[in-house]
Design an enzyme around this catalytic site. Structure first.
Site, PDB file in Angstrom:
ATOM      1  N   GLN A  32       4.838  14.815 101.107  1.00  0.00           N
ATOM      2  CA  GLN A  32       5.187  14.166 102.334  1.00  0.00           C
ATOM      3  C   GLN A  32       3.353  13.596 102.386  1.00  0.00           C
ATOM      4  OE1 GLN A  32       6.417  16.988 105.223  1.00  0.00           O
ATOM      5  NE2 GLN A  32       6.266  17.867 104.301  1.00  0.00           N
TER       6      GLN A  32
ATOM      7  N   ASP B   5      12.619  26.284 111.310  1.00  0.00           N
ATOM      8  CA  ASP B   5      11.278  25.905 112.349  1.00  0.00           C
ATOM      9  C   ASP B   5      11.081  24.475 111.517  1.00  0.00           C
ATOM     10  OD1 ASP B   5       9.428  24.527 113.396  1.00  0.00           O
ATOM     11  OD2 ASP B   5       7.788  26.706 112.649  1.00  0.00           O
ATOM     12  N   SER B   6      12.450  23.485 111.641  1.00  0.00           N
ATOM     13  CA  SER B   6      12.109  22.358 110.092  1.00  0.00           C
ATOM     14  C   SER B   6      12.145  21.514 111.096  1.00  0.00           C
ATOM     15  CB  SER B   6      13.813  21.940 110.045  1.00  0.00           C
ATOM     16  OG  SER B   6      14.511  22.322 110.532  1.00  0.00           O
TER      17      SER B   6
ATOM     18  N   ASP C  75       2.858  25.289 109.437  1.00  0.00           N
ATOM     19  CA  ASP C  75       1.504  26.070 109.853  1.00  0.00           C
ATOM     20  C   ASP C  75       1.426  27.752 110.345  1.00  0.00           C
ATOM     21  OD1 ASP C  75       3.114  26.081 112.257  1.00  0.00           O
ATOM     22  OD2 ASP C  75       3.496  24.821 112.779  1.00  0.00           O
TER      23      ASP C  75
ATOM     24  N   ASP D  64      12.288  25.426  98.490  1.00  0.00           N
ATOM     25  CA  ASP D  64      13.269  24.279  99.093  1.00  0.00           C
ATOM     26  C   ASP D  64      14.085  25.991 100.341  1.00  0.00           C
ATOM     27  OD1 ASP D  64      15.348  22.535 100.574  1.00  0.00           O
ATOM     28  OD2 ASP D  64      17.071  23.600  99.278  1.00  0.00           O
TER      29      ASP D  64
END
Lengths: 280, 280
Positions: free
Chosen positions: B31, B155-156, B86, B137
């Protein structure tokens, strides 16, 4: 062509709504009034470029500014809403069969007219036989009144310009006097995330004005700056948690989209930063 | 010159942040990763142009995705966070002395590296001796694991692209198997205002995967679409209201900015539209 209505919520924060159609754009003696049809939130009312309400999320704000007080006062019969010219608060007030009179004191007649024309589901109560609409400054209207109301709701815009006086202890003292012995005042109190100094000052001013207690409660209003929004409930007697009337709350449930007893109690549960920085 | 970072949250809704400085703008194998310093919300992490977290409001999201489960499980020792590169969820997990291991499974190493570099207060726990970071993954990592975790936190990002499988019953069934007998799974579940179909499907999929119960709770996350945000807590045994551990919750209070027992209970109080349209 794409049309967008954008509000600069703070100097560093903006919210934008893609617009299908501009329905009204005019200027009253008090402010610029605009109504646009948005893709995401239905029709949107903006005063001086600031979002006041949208069809899609107004139920949260209007239910939350009215029901906590109405389910706390022992017998709410006489209700005053200051500001709130869209009529949403009045619509919620009229859900209670105990109500004998509901007064809306709005300074700007053109806001009421715009709401009647473009927001029929929000303004639906304004022509009710128990409702009186007074076009006057809130401070002027309330001055000198004694014990005339059971619940008083201040549904005011941000504290800039004419609305600024509605956040001062002097105004709250007049409200205190205008309320009966068990009276409750509710004040829309901005965002505890973005306006901490203001929120703290509202509580100080309410206590200075003589209220026995002033408690904050909150909800999410996605189209307002910071999205976390709060109200102060200032009381001369009844306590919103200890004196909560479950039966009355249950009786109005079928018509509500947001508020219920669990939501009431949850709304008074303040996050740590709110408790510590603002009411501490 | 004014710089603004704008996210099109839905086709008709936009949020904009005035930017002081662009700190990172790069592309990982998965990304686009950007970090900007904003005026209103401090540093902001965006993945593929969508806000993931900001310094100013991250405490709400990270406390709320972790503590309800941690204060409900009888003895949370082994914790898995899927996504959440994060590090904010891991930081909150580490507040409990019962924790023996905390695994972060994040697909994108460069998100973790960006967080360590630009968000030291969020990523502070990632180098802790109890923490293992696995770059894999989520579905691959969890497949075939049996009873290895007490609390599992998903936490996607939004369910587009690679994250889509993390919203399916097949993934939840693997989570169910990876959890011990009293295990709890928490799933970030988007906005009950804007994503009602998705939210409803998450609950159906969790129940289909074999969880005894799946309850939603919510909070306000001002920088996310709709601002009202929710999580599903799916449990194999303990109930988040009946089995809540007040003492454990009190013990971590000094380090928290949002969460407390009243907030916990209030978060499970669902507004009528949420109850009726989504969990009904």
């Amino acid at each position: 062509m794409e049309l967008w209505f954008k509000e600069r919520q703070t100097p560093g924060l903006e919210i934008g709504f893609k617009v299908k159609e501009t329905l009204l754009r005019g200027r009253s003696p008090f402010q610029e009034i605009a109504v646009v049809e948005t893709f995401q939130y239905g029709r949107l009312l903006a005063l001086d470029g600031m979002v006041m309400t949208t069809e899609a999320d107004e139920f949260i704000y209007h239910e939350m500014i009215v029901h906590p007080a109405m389910c706390t006062h022992p017998r709410p019969r006489r209700i005053l809403v200051v500001g709130g010219g869209d009529g949403g608060a009045i619509r919620e007030v009229l859900r209670y069969p105990t109500v004998e009179k509901a007064v809306l004191c709005e300074i700007d007649r053109e806001v009421v007219e715009a709401s009647k024309r473009f927001f029929p589901t929000i303004s639906s109560g304004l022509d009710h036989s128990l409702v009186t609409v007074v076009y006057e400054d809130g401070m002027t209207f309330i001055k000198g009144k004694e014990g005339e109301f059971d619940v008083l709701i201040v549904d005011s815009p941000d504290p800039v310009g004419p609305a600024e006086s509605l956040y001062q202890a002097g105004f709250y003292a007049e409200c205190h006097q205008a309320l009966g012995p068990e009276g409750i005042l509710v004040v829309q109190s901005e965002s505890p995330l973005l306006h901490q100094e203001l929120v703290a000052s509202i509580r100080r001013n309410l206590l200075e004005a003589g209220f026995r207690e002033a408690l904050f409660y909150w909800a999410v209003v996605p189209t307002y700056p910071g999205a976390m929004w709060c109200w102060a409930l200032a009381t001369k007697g009844p306590h919103p948690l200890n004196d909560f009337n479950s039966e009355r709350c249950r009786s109005i449930q079928p018509s509500l989209k947001y508020y219920n007893e669990a939501v009431h109690r949850g709304a008074f549960a303040l996050p740590n930063f709110f408790k510590n920085k603002i009411t501490g």
